[in-house]
Design an enzyme around this catalytic site. Structure first.
Site, short mmCIF file in Angstrom:
data_model
loop_
_atom_site.label_atom_id
_atom_site.label_comp_id
_atom_site.label_asym_id
_atom_site.label_seq_id
_atom_site.Cartn_x
_atom_site.Cartn_y
_atom_site.Cartn_z
N GLU A 216 39.58 31.24 27.51
CA GLU A 216 39.16 32.64 27.47
C GLU A 216 39.97 33.49 28.44
O GLU A 216 40.25 34.66 28.15
CB GLU A 216 37.66 32.73 27.80
CG GLU A 216 36.80 32.19 26.66
CD GLU A 216 35.37 31.90 27.06
OE1 GLU A 216 35.13 30.87 27.74
OE2 GLU A 216 34.48 32.69 26.72
N ARG B 158 26.87 14.33 29.80
CA ARG B 158 27.20 12.97 30.26
C ARG B 158 25.95 12.31 30.81
O ARG B 158 25.68 11.13 30.54
CB ARG B 158 28.29 13.04 31.35
CG ARG B 158 29.65 13.39 30.78
CD ARG B 158 30.59 13.87 31.84
NE ARG B 158 30.21 15.21 32.32
CZ ARG B 158 31.03 16.04 32.95
NH1 ARG B 158 32.25 15.67 33.22
NH2 ARG B 158 30.61 17.22 33.33
N ASN C 215 34.76 17.52 24.69
CA ASN C 215 34.69 16.22 25.38
C ASN C 215 33.70 15.21 24.81
O ASN C 215 33.81 14.04 25.11
CB ASN C 215 34.32 16.45 26.85
CG ASN C 215 35.38 17.22 27.59
OD1 ASN C 215 36.51 16.75 27.70
ND2 ASN C 215 35.03 18.40 28.05
N GLY D 277 29.39 24.90 25.00
CA GLY D 277 29.52 24.74 26.46
C GLY D 277 28.11 24.76 27.03
O GLY D 277 27.16 24.31 26.37
N ARG E 257 19.18 27.81 27.77
CA ARG E 257 18.57 28.80 26.87
C ARG E 257 18.03 28.14 25.60
O ARG E 257 18.62 27.19 25.09
CB ARG E 257 19.60 29.85 26.45
CG ARG E 257 19.96 30.82 27.54
CD ARG E 257 21.10 31.72 27.12
NE ARG E 257 22.17 31.66 28.10
CZ ARG E 257 23.45 31.90 27.83
NH1 ARG E 257 23.83 32.25 26.61
NH2 ARG E 257 24.35 31.80 28.78
N ARG F 298 36.20 40.21 32.43
CA ARG F 298 35.35 39.79 31.33
C ARG F 298 34.02 40.55 31.43
O ARG F 298 33.35 40.49 32.46
CB ARG F 298 35.08 38.29 31.41
CG ARG F 298 34.15 37.84 30.32
CD ARG F 298 33.81 36.38 30.45
NE ARG F 298 32.98 35.98 29.33
CZ ARG F 298 31.97 35.11 29.41
NH1 ARG F 298 31.68 34.54 30.55
NH2 ARG F 298 31.27 34.81 28.33
N HIS G 89 30.67 35.32 23.18
CA HIS G 89 31.75 34.31 23.17
C HIS G 89 32.85 34.72 22.21
O HIS G 89 33.62 33.87 21.74
CB HIS G 89 31.26 32.91 22.72
CG HIS G 89 30.36 32.20 23.67
ND1 HIS G 89 29.35 31.35 23.23
CD2 HIS G 89 30.30 32.19 25.02
CE1 HIS G 89 28.72 30.86 24.29
NE2 HIS G 89 29.27 31.35 25.38
N LYS H 3 34.62 34.00 39.24
CA LYS H 3 35.73 33.12 38.82
C LYS H 3 36.98 33.97 38.73
O LYS H 3 36.93 35.09 38.22
CB LYS H 3 35.45 32.52 37.45
CG LYS H 3 34.38 31.45 37.46
CD LYS H 3 34.35 30.74 36.09
CE LYS H 3 32.98 30.13 35.87
NZ LYS H 3 32.60 30.02 34.48
N ASN I 111 35.94 37.04 36.31
CA ASN I 111 34.69 36.86 35.59
C ASN I 111 33.58 36.85 36.64
O ASN I 111 33.38 35.85 37.33
CB ASN I 111 34.76 35.53 34.83
CG ASN I 111 33.54 35.28 33.96
OD1 ASN I 111 32.54 36.00 34.05
ND2 ASN I 111 33.60 34.25 33.14
P1 ADP Z 1 30.36 27.15 30.42
O1 ADP Z 1 29.56 27.61 29.24
O2 ADP Z 1 29.58 27.20 31.71
O3 ADP Z 1 31.76 27.71 30.50
P2 ADP Z 1 31.65 24.65 29.71
O4 ADP Z 1 32.26 25.08 28.44
O5 ADP Z 1 32.56 24.33 30.86
O6 ADP Z 1 30.50 25.59 30.19
O7 ADP Z 1 30.77 23.34 29.40
C1 ADP Z 1 30.10 22.68 30.44
C2 ADP Z 1 29.31 21.52 29.84
O8 ADP Z 1 30.22 20.65 29.15
C3 ADP Z 1 28.64 20.62 30.87
O9 ADP Z 1 27.37 21.09 31.23
C4 ADP Z 1 28.53 19.29 30.13
O10 ADP Z 1 27.32 19.25 29.41
C5 ADP Z 1 29.67 19.35 29.12
N1 ADP Z 1 30.74 18.39 29.45
C6 ADP Z 1 31.78 18.56 30.27
N2 ADP Z 1 32.54 17.45 30.29
C7 ADP Z 1 31.97 16.56 29.45
C8 ADP Z 1 32.27 15.23 29.04
N3 ADP Z 1 33.34 14.58 29.49
N4 ADP Z 1 31.44 14.65 28.15
C9 ADP Z 1 30.36 15.30 27.68
N5 ADP Z 1 30.03 16.56 28.03
C10 ADP Z 1 30.81 17.18 28.90
#
Ligand code: ADP
Length: 378
Positions: A366, A266, A316, A192, A223, A73, A162, A15, A8
């Site tokens: 993914e 968080r 999460n 995410g 965004r 990707r 996505h 990645k 990616n």
């Molecule tokens: P990407 O779109 O870059 O792949 P991810 O799906 O990994 O992103 O999501 C990253 C985001 O997930 C972080 O910026 C954060 O806001 C959120 N995140 C990750 N872990 C936690 C957690 N334990 N609690 C709340 N939010 C979380």
């Protein structure tokens, strides 16, 4: 059975993940960051070579990895590229032509493919598109209500992104429920840093929140998601901003970052706890938009059997899930507070027993989905 290397490539990061597609086992993964930056590696070729060094760090060579394919990707496949596609020179030309549709995402992916083909010339390279799952969106959902001829001439439509995640997660949800995907209506919320929602009727996507580009729809890390297009011309006329400035503002300095100065949920929660009004407003706008899409997709589907949260925030953040669904019992969605708060990690059910709609949390993967798509063309 061999392994697949999934790449990616972003503008400043690469990645990589080595996957056994049949078992789903991830054998190694990592990220090379700060490509072209002081203190980072100079370019994508150096990044890929560094990834290989790490993959073979135990003294093995590339042959020892058992690679059968490299999966790439690619964010935007335009109107014509949507199946997983074996890359040759003609496909690379087609990808080059698509760069204006996704100027931030496609050029680095293209570069990643070119470099990987140079370094691994004997392996098949397969492009897997983020737009693929939404290729057959119904015309009513895919069409912007703008000048028809202009839209046709410049390939303007709602493509959706996505897709790999929405497809993977919706199939996992069906498997979790022991049902055929064709038998279910689903809403998937991929939350995410990028965020998107999809409505899926009997296994087929019927709407999704991202459009021509990954900027439409939900509030995201950086965004804006939906805005009145009038904001763009207004800023251009009154603030004297150029189109690039405006695009960069909407892509990189908007969303949670623009409103709260922070993209990590968080930290956003901590700031709200300590009385930060900007963080509170950002969170409220985020939840408001999310609820709006859930409501819209319920109306489009008529009813949904399952609603699934995925990606970093969705997997999460129990509070986001709760605030997104509070008060929706009249629409058939009831969360079980206790299950929702559970720190479990895998695929899990979080709705109340009495809830007509099943609510799930399913980790997205993914890379595994891309690895499996690769094998489907070999
Ligand atoms: P990407 O779109 O870059 O792949 P991810 O799906 O990994 O992103 O999501 C990253 C985001 O997930 C972080 O910026 C954060 O806001 C959120 N995140 C990750 N872990 C936690 C957690 N334990 N609690 C709340 N939010 C979380």
């Amino acid at each position: 059975m061999g392994t697949v290397l999934v790449l990616n490539s972003g503008s400043s990061s690469l990645k990589y993940q080595l996957i056994q597609p049949d078992t789903g086992e991830s054998l190694a993964h990592g990220i090379v960051e700060r490509i072209g930056d002081d203190g980072g590696v100079p370019d994508h070729e150096a990044a890929l070579r560094l990834a290989f060094e790490r993959l073979t760090a135990d003294g093995g060579d590339l042959d020892g990895l058992g690679l059968v394919a490299v999966g790439h990707r690619v964010v935007h496949g335009g109107q014509r590229l949507y199946r997983p596609t074996l890359v040759d020179d003609a496909v690379l030309d087609q990808l080059r032509d698509l760069s204006p549709l996704a100027p931030l995402h496609n050029p680095p992916a293209l570069l990643g493919i070119e470099v990987a083909r140079r370094v691994l010339p004997d392996l098949p390279h397969v492009a897997v598109f983020d737009t693929a799952f939404f290729h057959d969106l119904p015309a009513a959902a895919a069409t912007y209500a703008i000048d028809r001829e202009l839209a046709a001439r410049w390939q303007i439509r709602r493509y959706g992104f996505h897709g790999t995640s929405h497809q993977f997660v919706s199939r996992q949800a069906a498997e979790f429920l022991g049902a055929a995907p064709e038998s279910l209506n689903q809403i998937v919320l991929h939350l995410g840093n990028g965020a998107s929602a999809s409505a899926i009727a009997g296994g087929r996507p019927v709407d999704t929140s991202m459009g021509l580009t990954p900027m439409e729809g939900l509030v995201m890390g950086t965004r804006s998601g939906d805005i009145d297009p009038g904001v763009i011309s207004y800023l251009s006329r009154t603030a004297g901003m150029g189109v690039e400035d405006i695009e960069s503002m909407l892509n990189r300095r908007s969303g949670m970052s623009g409103l709260a100065g922070e993209i990590d949920f968080r930290v956003v929660h901590q700031r709200i706890e300590s009385g930060d009004q900007n963080a509170q407003l950002a969170y409220d706008v985020y939840i408001h938009r999310l609820r709006k899409y859930i409501g819209a997709y319920l109306a489009i589907l008529g009813h949904t059997d399952v609603l699934t949260f995925t990606a970093g925030v969705g997997e999460n953040d129990a509070q986001v899930r709760r605030d997104a669904l509070t008060g929706l019992a009249p629409l058939g969605i009831e969360l079980d507070e206790h299950l929702n708060e559970s720190p479990a990690r895998g695929a899990r059910l979080i709705s109340a027993e009495s809830s007509p709609t099943t609510v799930l949390v399913i980790p997205t993967n993914e890379e595994l989905a891309i690895a499996r798509e690769c094998l489907s063309v070999l």
